[in-house]
Each structure stands twice: as C-alpha cells, then as structure tokens.
Motif scaffolding. Structure first.
Motif, mmCIF file in Angstrom:
data_model
loop_
_atom_site.group_PDB
_atom_site.id
_atom_site.type_symbol
_atom_site.label_atom_id
_atom_site.label_comp_id
_atom_site.label_asym_id
_atom_site.label_seq_id
_atom_site.Cartn_x
_atom_site.Cartn_y
_atom_site.Cartn_z
ATOM 1 N N THR A 76 -3.278 2.337 51.292
ATOM 2 C CA THR A 76 -3.031 0.723 51.269
ATOM 3 C C THR A 76 -1.395 0.533 51.093
ATOM 4 O OG1 THR A 76 -5.463 0.596 50.177
ATOM 5 C CG2 THR A 76 -3.441 -1.573 50.059
ATOM 6 N N ASP A 77 -0.991 -0.408 52.035
ATOM 7 C CA ASP A 77 0.518 -0.625 51.905
ATOM 8 C C ASP A 77 0.837 -1.125 50.339
ATOM 9 O OD1 ASP A 77 3.025 -0.623 52.720
ATOM 10 O OD2 ASP A 77 2.578 -2.116 54.423
ATOM 11 N N ARG A 78 2.098 -1.119 50.184
ATOM 12 C CA ARG A 78 2.806 -1.551 49.083
ATOM 13 C C ARG A 78 2.665 -2.975 48.974
ATOM 14 N NH1 ARG A 78 8.748 0.287 48.760
ATOM 15 N NH2 ARG A 78 7.812 2.275 47.924
ATOM 16 N N PRO A 79 2.576 -3.699 47.854
ATOM 17 C CA PRO A 79 2.800 -5.485 47.761
ATOM 18 C C PRO A 79 4.325 -5.644 48.028
ATOM 19 C CG PRO A 79 1.502 -4.363 45.907
ATOM 20 C CD PRO A 79 2.238 -3.223 46.561
ATOM 21 N N GLY A 80 4.452 -6.519 49.041
ATOM 22 C CA GLY A 80 5.774 -7.140 49.176
ATOM 23 C C GLY A 80 6.675 -6.188 50.162
ATOM 24 N N HIS A 81 5.937 -5.320 50.855
ATOM 25 C CA HIS A 81 6.947 -4.092 51.549
ATOM 26 C C HIS A 81 7.582 -4.547 52.530
ATOM 27 C CE1 HIS A 81 6.472 0.580 52.393
ATOM 28 N NE2 HIS A 81 7.616 0.088 52.029
ATOM 29 N N ASP A 82 8.862 -4.363 52.426
ATOM 30 C CA ASP A 82 9.988 -4.855 53.640
ATOM 31 C C ASP A 82 9.758 -3.813 54.859
ATOM 32 O OD1 ASP A 82 11.043 -6.749 51.837
ATOM 33 O OD2 ASP A 82 12.748 -5.228 51.107
ATOM 34 N N LEU A 83 9.709 -4.531 56.002
ATOM 35 C CA LEU A 83 9.303 -3.873 57.103
ATOM 36 C C LEU A 83 10.740 -3.090 57.696
ATOM 37 C CD1 LEU A 83 7.350 -3.055 59.320
ATOM 38 C CD2 LEU A 83 8.099 -5.183 60.558
ATOM 39 N N GLU A 140 17.529 1.837 37.484
ATOM 40 C CA GLU A 140 16.281 2.238 37.564
ATOM 41 C C GLU A 140 16.115 1.969 38.974
ATOM 42 O OE1 GLU A 140 13.841 3.710 35.778
ATOM 43 O OE2 GLU A 140 14.999 3.541 33.952
ATOM 44 N N SER A 141 15.553 2.855 39.883
ATOM 45 C CA SER A 141 15.514 2.838 41.303
ATOM 46 C C SER A 141 14.460 2.940 42.006
ATOM 47 C CB SER A 141 16.668 3.548 41.824
ATOM 48 O OG SER A 141 16.125 4.843 41.768
ATOM 49 N N HIS A 142 13.172 2.931 41.411
ATOM 50 C CA HIS A 142 11.974 3.410 42.145
ATOM 51 C C HIS A 142 10.868 2.004 42.598
ATOM 52 C CE1 HIS A 142 8.101 5.346 43.256
ATOM 53 N NE2 HIS A 142 8.889 5.888 44.129
ATOM 54 N N VAL A 143 10.952 1.501 43.748
ATOM 55 C CA VAL A 143 10.246 0.406 43.980
ATOM 56 C C VAL A 143 8.846 0.531 43.269
ATOM 57 C CG1 VAL A 143 9.273 -1.188 45.657
ATOM 58 C CG2 VAL A 143 11.371 -0.240 46.026
ATOM 59 N N ASP A 144 8.159 1.421 43.408
ATOM 60 C CA ASP A 144 6.584 1.222 42.994
ATOM 61 C C ASP A 144 6.714 1.204 41.384
ATOM 62 O OD1 ASP A 144 5.870 1.528 45.716
ATOM 63 O OD2 ASP A 144 5.235 3.620 45.221
ATOM 64 N N ARG A 145 7.449 1.983 40.588
ATOM 65 C CA ARG A 145 7.776 1.841 39.172
ATOM 66 C C ARG A 145 8.090 0.481 39.079
ATOM 67 N NH1 ARG A 145 8.286 6.695 36.085
ATOM 68 N NH2 ARG A 145 8.092 8.518 37.582
ATOM 69 N N SER A 146 8.969 -0.292 39.655
ATOM 70 C CA SER A 146 9.264 -1.412 39.348
ATOM 71 C C SER A 146 8.068 -2.658 39.359
ATOM 72 C CB SER A 146 10.391 -2.102 40.123
ATOM 73 O OG SER A 146 9.981 -2.614 41.403
ATOM 74 N N ILE A 147 7.129 -2.395 40.312
ATOM 75 C CA ILE A 147 6.132 -3.153 40.422
ATOM 76 C C ILE A 147 5.224 -2.977 39.246
ATOM 77 C CG2 ILE A 147 4.059 -3.519 41.966
ATOM 78 C CD1 ILE A 147 5.872 -2.881 44.433
ATOM 79 N N ASP A 148 5.186 -1.880 38.962
ATOM 80 C CA ASP A 148 4.196 -1.549 37.791
ATOM 81 C C ASP A 148 4.550 -1.830 36.445
ATOM 82 O OD1 ASP A 148 2.330 -0.431 39.558
ATOM 83 O OD2 ASP A 148 3.009 1.806 39.316
ATOM 84 N N GLY A 149 6.078 -1.747 36.174
ATOM 85 C CA GLY A 149 6.552 -2.038 35.038
ATOM 86 C C GLY A 149 7.846 -2.717 35.049
ATOM 87 N N PRO A 155 15.975 -10.625 47.897
ATOM 88 C CA PRO A 155 15.315 -9.282 47.251
ATOM 89 C C PRO A 155 13.675 -9.695 47.361
ATOM 90 C CG PRO A 155 16.260 -10.579 45.518
ATOM 91 C CD PRO A 155 16.704 -11.011 46.994
ATOM 92 N N SER A 156 13.010 -8.562 47.448
ATOM 93 C CA SER A 156 11.601 -8.615 47.381
ATOM 94 C C SER A 156 10.701 -8.071 46.487
ATOM 95 C CB SER A 156 10.879 -7.824 48.840
ATOM 96 O OG SER A 156 11.655 -8.312 50.013
ATOM 97 N N SER A 157 11.298 -7.027 45.629
ATOM 98 C CA SER A 157 10.738 -6.205 44.607
ATOM 99 C C SER A 157 11.387 -6.652 43.349
ATOM 100 C CB SER A 157 10.785 -4.939 44.810
ATOM 101 O OG SER A 157 11.858 -4.292 44.954
ATOM 102 N N PRO A 158 10.892 -6.309 42.277
ATOM 103 C CA PRO A 158 11.347 -6.575 40.890
ATOM 104 C C PRO A 158 12.603 -5.592 40.996
ATOM 105 C CG PRO A 158 9.144 -6.289 40.508
ATOM 106 C CD PRO A 158 9.191 -5.984 42.050
ATOM 107 N N TYR A 159 12.787 -4.488 41.432
ATOM 108 C CA TYR A 159 13.870 -3.556 41.579
ATOM 109 C C TYR A 159 14.762 -4.136 42.272
ATOM 110 C CZ TYR A 159 16.894 -0.087 43.883
ATOM 111 O OH TYR A 159 17.989 0.722 44.222
ATOM 112 N N SER A 160 14.877 -4.681 43.756
ATOM 113 C CA SER A 160 15.860 -5.251 44.312
ATOM 114 C C SER A 160 16.135 -6.493 43.814
ATOM 115 C CB SER A 160 15.416 -5.338 45.837
ATOM 116 O OG SER A 160 14.270 -6.319 45.808
ATOM 117 N N ALA A 161 15.396 -7.228 43.183
ATOM 118 C CA ALA A 161 15.785 -8.513 42.441
ATOM 119 C C ALA A 161 16.879 -8.077 41.224
ATOM 120 C CB ALA A 161 14.880 -9.322 42.032
ATOM 121 N N SER A 162 16.594 -6.948 40.682
ATOM 122 C CA SER A 162 17.364 -6.569 39.641
ATOM 123 C C SER A 162 18.702 -5.997 40.013
ATOM 124 C CB SER A 162 16.775 -5.604 38.619
ATOM 125 O OG SER A 162 16.478 -4.433 39.235
ATOM 126 N N LYS A 163 18.838 -5.389 40.928
ATOM 127 C CA LYS A 163 19.828 -4.892 41.845
ATOM 128 C C LYS A 163 20.809 -6.084 42.311
ATOM 129 C CE LYS A 163 21.665 -1.401 42.026
ATOM 130 N NZ LYS A 163 22.487 -0.646 41.349
#
Length: 354
Positions: A291-298, A83-92, A155-163
C-alpha cells in the motif's frame, strides 16, 4: 580552514567529512547527537586524523553548542543534522519539528553570536551552509518540468515541511541579521554507508537475505538519484566558492522510477552474487507491491544548471556506475551492515570524545 559539521555521523555528513579529510587540507569538527542514524563506524577511515575531532552534542542544546564554537573557533558551519526519513515523520512528527526546526534555530543563534564576535577577515570569510532537500518543493505536475532555485515550496510530509521551515529560518537570518548563509537543496542520495531503512540499501540487504522487496504502490514514483560522493564534492565547492545568500540545487541528472531502481539492483545482484538464499530462483521474484505511503509525491527532478554554470560542478557518476559501486560496497562490507542491523554500532556512542 576549520569546518563545524553537524550530523557528521550520518550518511551524507560522513561522506562530506571523509571527502574533506581525504582530499583537502581543512580540519573538521563533527557535532552529532548520535541518534539511531548516527554511526561513527562510517568515519573509521578518518577518525585517527589530527584534523578530525568529534563532539557528542545535540544541536538543540544552546549552551553545549556555544562551548563547541568557543573551543574550536570554526571558519564555517555545514549544517546537515536532521531527522530525514519520511515514513518515520508520518508515524512520529515531533522529533522532526524539534531537530529540524528548533535545532536549526538554536544552531543559527549560536552561529550568529559567534560570528558577531569575529573580527576583520575572519568575520568576512565566515559561512553558514545549510544542507536541505528537494522534497521541500513537493512534487512536479509537469512530467517535463524541473525544480529550480526559485520554485515555490509545497512540502507534502512532516519531514519535508520541517525542512522547508528550516530553509526559511536560514534565509531570514541572512536577510534580518546579515548572517552569511548558503543553502543547497539536493535530490535523493545513495551510495556507501547508507542507513538500511532507505530504499536502495534496504533492497540490497533484503535480497541477500531472501526477504521481500517492498515497493510502494506500483513503484512508478520518480526520483533524481545523486551519488553521495558527488554530493560531498558539490557541498565542499559551495561552502568554499558559493556566493553568500544564494541557493544551489544539486542533482544527479538521473531520473528513475522506484521500480526501475529495484529491478536494476536485482540485475546487479544476479551478476555479482549469483548464489542466492535458499528457495530464491531470481532476486526479482522477491519484489512485493505494498500500500502506497500517505501523501506520496510522484515525481522529483532537479535543475542543477546553476551550480554547473557558476561553480563548475557536475556529477562524475552515472546512475549505472554509482549503483554498481553501491552494490559492490554493500557486498564487501557485510560487517558494517551487520553492526547496523543488530544495533551493535550503537556501542560506539559511549564515551567517545576527541
């Protein structure tokens, strides 16, 4: 050589399979659960090859994986299923934990059991290649710095933490059990067959429909862009020539702000599709800041010197040439795009075995 490729119906996985079938003598077994991002239409060019086989299997299903290993007897695994989409990882985030962490664990155990039964040269030659992302490193504080193979994970997001978790598992299975592993971390991919939820295809297709082009914050986030076919070449080189236990960063040497990317797409569409939807004077007028994504890496930026120095790989596409090819592909393949958008591509999932 026979490769078991997980996630082969996804964006990067399908590019890897097309590259292998079209440019090498190797065989491929595509293992894919066919979630929403798995599209067998992306493999239409190679699906009739006698060197291609498809198995509709979830990598979390140990017994099914064991059966695939026993049936096909692969020489290497290329693990792209995720699973690879950051926004989806934030929502679920749950699906990301299950697939990226538990799925990788299950695949590692199935591969370890299979590898343990191999003998002689086949055992010595076996490889487990884990394909990951630069997002495991977090973002760069130094505007001139780069991610290297030894950069600490943050890692900053649930996605990147899982990877990141899956990367650690792979390295632990090498260190503890001796499983011959390889790890690659890549920058942002783009190119043909890209699922439309991601930035570049979303902007192309929204612009063609006269819809808003949503840009997070001010669009100043910087990413290193890698053309997917360049990535596929790199992955093939790593799995066939890479040193066991090593990590290789794969980047495109193309740092761009998101707003630059969107404006470049608009400029290409002005040239290649000047007939605009009703009411649209300029594609660029469709840009809308949200509005920017929560925890968005720059900023992400890859130092890919190691893979160039040790394996001789360099990207063939500049961002300009790759983006032009990408826009041209989406303009020429509206049927594929329509099947994704209306969901009809999902009909390909039923009863497909080979």
């Amino acid at each position: 050589m026979k490769l078991l490729i997980t996630g082969g119906a996804g964006f990067i996985g399908s590019a890897v399979i097309r590259h292998i079938i079209q440019t090498t003598a190797a065989s491929v077994v595509n293992v894919d659960k066919l979630t929403y991002a798995g599209n067998l239409e992306s493999l239409a060019e190679v699906e009739s090859s006698s060197r291609y086989a498809f198995e509709h299997v979830d990598i979390c299903d140990r017994s099914a994986l064991t059966a695939v290993f026993d049936k096909h007897q692969p020489d290497a695994v290329m693990h792209l299923a995720a699973e690879s989409h950051v926004d989806r990882s934030i929502d679920g985030p749950a699906a990301f934990i299950e697939t990226n962490i538990l799925g990788t664990y299950t695949l590692l155990e199935a591969a370890r059991s299979y590898w343990g039964q191999l003998q002689g040269e086949r055992k010595a030659a076996f490889r487990f290649h884990h394909i990951s992302t630069d997002e495991v490193f977090g973002d760069l504080d130094d505007e001139h710095g780069f991610f290297t193979e030894t950069t600490a994970y943050a890692p900053s997001s649930p996605y990147s933490a899982s990877k990141a978790s899956s990367d650690h598992l792979v390295r632990a299975w090498h260190r503890t059990y001796g499983l011959p592993t390889l790890v690659t971390n890549c920058s942002n991919n783009y190119g043909p067959y890209h699922f439309p939820e991601k930035l570049i295809p979303l902007m192309i297709l929204n612009a063609l429909d006269g819809k808003k082009l949503p840009v997070y914050g001010k669009g100043h986030q910087i990413r290193d862009w890698l053309y997917v076919e360049d990535h596929a070449r790199a992955l093939w080189q790593v799995v066939t020539e890479g040193q066991v236990g090593e990590t290789y960063n794969i980047g495109g040497h193309n740092e761009k702000q998101n707003i630059e990317v969107v404006k470049s797409i608009c400029a290409l569409l002005e040239e290649l599709r000047p007939e605009k939807p009703q009411g649209v004077k300029r594609y660029q007028d469709l840009i809308t800041y949200v509005t920017d994504r929560p925890g968005h890496d720059l900023r992400y930026a890859i130092d890919a010197d190691k893979i160039e120095r040790e394996l001789g790989w360099v990207p063939e596409e500049t961002f300009e040439s790759g983006l032009r090819k990408t826009v041209q592909w989406f303009l020429a393949n509206q049927e594929w795009c329509q099947h994704v958008r209306d969901g009809s591509y999902q009909g390909e999932r039923l009863g497909v075995t080979k």
